[in-house]
Design an enzyme around this catalytic site. Structure first.
Site: not given
Ligand SMILES: *Cc1c(COP(=O)(O)O)cnc(C)c1O
Length: 396
Positions: A185-186
């Site tokens: 999710v970065k």
């Protein structure tokens, strides 16, 4: 933070290079690997992009923090100052090496309050670990001054702020060491992965050795290498590194999209009475992965969060009670719930947490809402979201 939103043929091509040779490991097998060294390639490109001498890739952001602390010589009984608002990796990495997490209040930057940091320093303090949460940064100038005065390490957790800058320097490159995560999710992702950056060649050598069982990485025969230090296995695989090689090339485009969308949201909310914005320290530029606002009261923040969710505004976070990024959500830490026995110095420090006054942090977190900025939205969608957000907040 949308690395997965832009996964495509570029990533597939890099992964296929690795699959064709079948060498999934970053070290050795020189004859078999068709000249593919994805981890090495990513490290060189990342160091260049972050304007530092050295980069060490590892298996996660949590591993990056652990390796950075170990590489800098932090160990059992040393105190590391960290914020009350962060991801759990902060205290996990500190405790993994036997060190003691010292939790300290945040201010209106939503990161470490320098005044509170200075008050928390003791003879055991070894390191200050600011966490650049939700796209923006700690007051690095003030923290560096404190670290220089007290001879402490400054370790930046830039996992959520890749691409932001302070005093013209990429976040993560300002302190002695900087850490990044490339989890799914970065802002850019490897699936799982992390990086440590530094200009200190001794820290780089130590990080390189520590993340691979203490191997010295000299010569061509892995089995014959010596081990100057004890280490561990925090290696990244070639498959993960290959994804990162392609994602890094997309970083600047991602940042441009985020800035554009963020600006549309901010312009809209600026007109709402009672809404104020998180302070960005002088000299800093965010990476625009989140827009963070304060409401006038905790009650209004809760009400707004509920109304926004009901209106279909996803990616709106109320960290204070709805998530586990704030000390409120870390019962397992406060109760010292470890599967095995913790070192006495660590459990003694944890026992104090429940009776520590964090009202200065509550004051900000209770009123904070964060809006995730995605890049897949069309301009039309962004405008319509901004309009809905403004209308709902105006009502409240
Ligand atoms: C994601 C994150 C980490 C940990 O990274 P992983 O790769 O998930 O281990 C550490 N710190 C912060 C602030 C993060 O957001």
């Amino acid at each position: 933070m949308p690395g997965f939103e832009v996964f495509g043929n570029e990533e597939r091509a890099e992964v296929n290079d690795v699959l064709e040779s079948g060498v999934l490991m970053r070290y050795g097998f020189d004859a078999m690997r068709n000249g593919h060294w994805k981890a090495k390639e990513f490290e060189e490109a990342f160091a260049k992009r972050m304007q530092v001498e050295h980069c060490q890739l590892v298996s996660s952001g949590t591993a990056a923090l652990t390796v950075a602390l170990a590489a800098a010589g932090v160990g059992a009984g040393d105190e590391v100052i960290m914020p009350t608002f962060t991801f759990v990796a902060s205290f996990e990495s500190i405790m993994a090496i036997g060190a003691i997490p010292v939790l300290v209040d945040i201010d209106d930057t939503l990161t470490l309050d320098p005044v509170a940091v200075e008050k928390a320093i003791t003879s055991k303090t070894k390191c200050v670990m600011p966490v650049h949460m939700c796209g923006s940064m700690a007051d690095l100038k003030a923290l560096k001054r404190i670290c220089d005065t007290h001879d402490l390490l400054l370790l930046e957790d830039a996992c959520q702020a890749i691409g932001g800058t302070f005093d013209g320097k990429p976040l993560g490159s300002y302190g002695d060491l900087g850490c990044f995560s490339f989890d799914f999710v970065k802002t850019i992702t490897c699936g799982e992965g992390g990086a440590v950056i530094t200009n200190n060649s001794q820290f780089k050598t130590h990080a390189d050795q520590y993340q691979d069982h203490g191997h010295d990485h000299i010569g061509k025969d892995r089995g014959a290498e010596t081990h100057p230090h004890l280490g561990y296995n925090f290696r990244i695989s070639e498959l993960n590194a290959a994804v990162g090689v392609a994602q890094l090339r997309k970083l600047d485009d991602i940042l441009n999209f985020q800035k554009k969308h963020y600006t549309t949201f901010k312009d809209a909310l600026q007109e709402v009475e009672g809404v104020s914005f998180r302070r960005i320290p002088e000299g800093g530029e965010a990476n625009y992965s989140f827009l963070n606002i304060f409401l006038p009261s905790e009650e209004k923040a809760k009400k707004a969060h509920k109304a926004l969710s009901e209106a279909g505004i996803d990616g709106c976070f109320y960290w204070y009670t709805n998530n586990w990024h704030y000390i409120n959500g870390w019962e397992h830490l406060q109760d010292g719930k470890s599967l095995g026995t913790l070192p006495t110095a660590v459990s003694t420090a944890l026992e104090k947490l429940k009776n520590t006054d964090f009202s200065a942090s509550d004051h900000w977190m209770g009123r904070t809402l964060s809006f995730l900025v995605k890049i897949g939205w069309s301009e039309e969608e962004v405008r319509s979201r901004a309009h809905t957000m403004k209308q709902i907040l105006q009502k409240i």
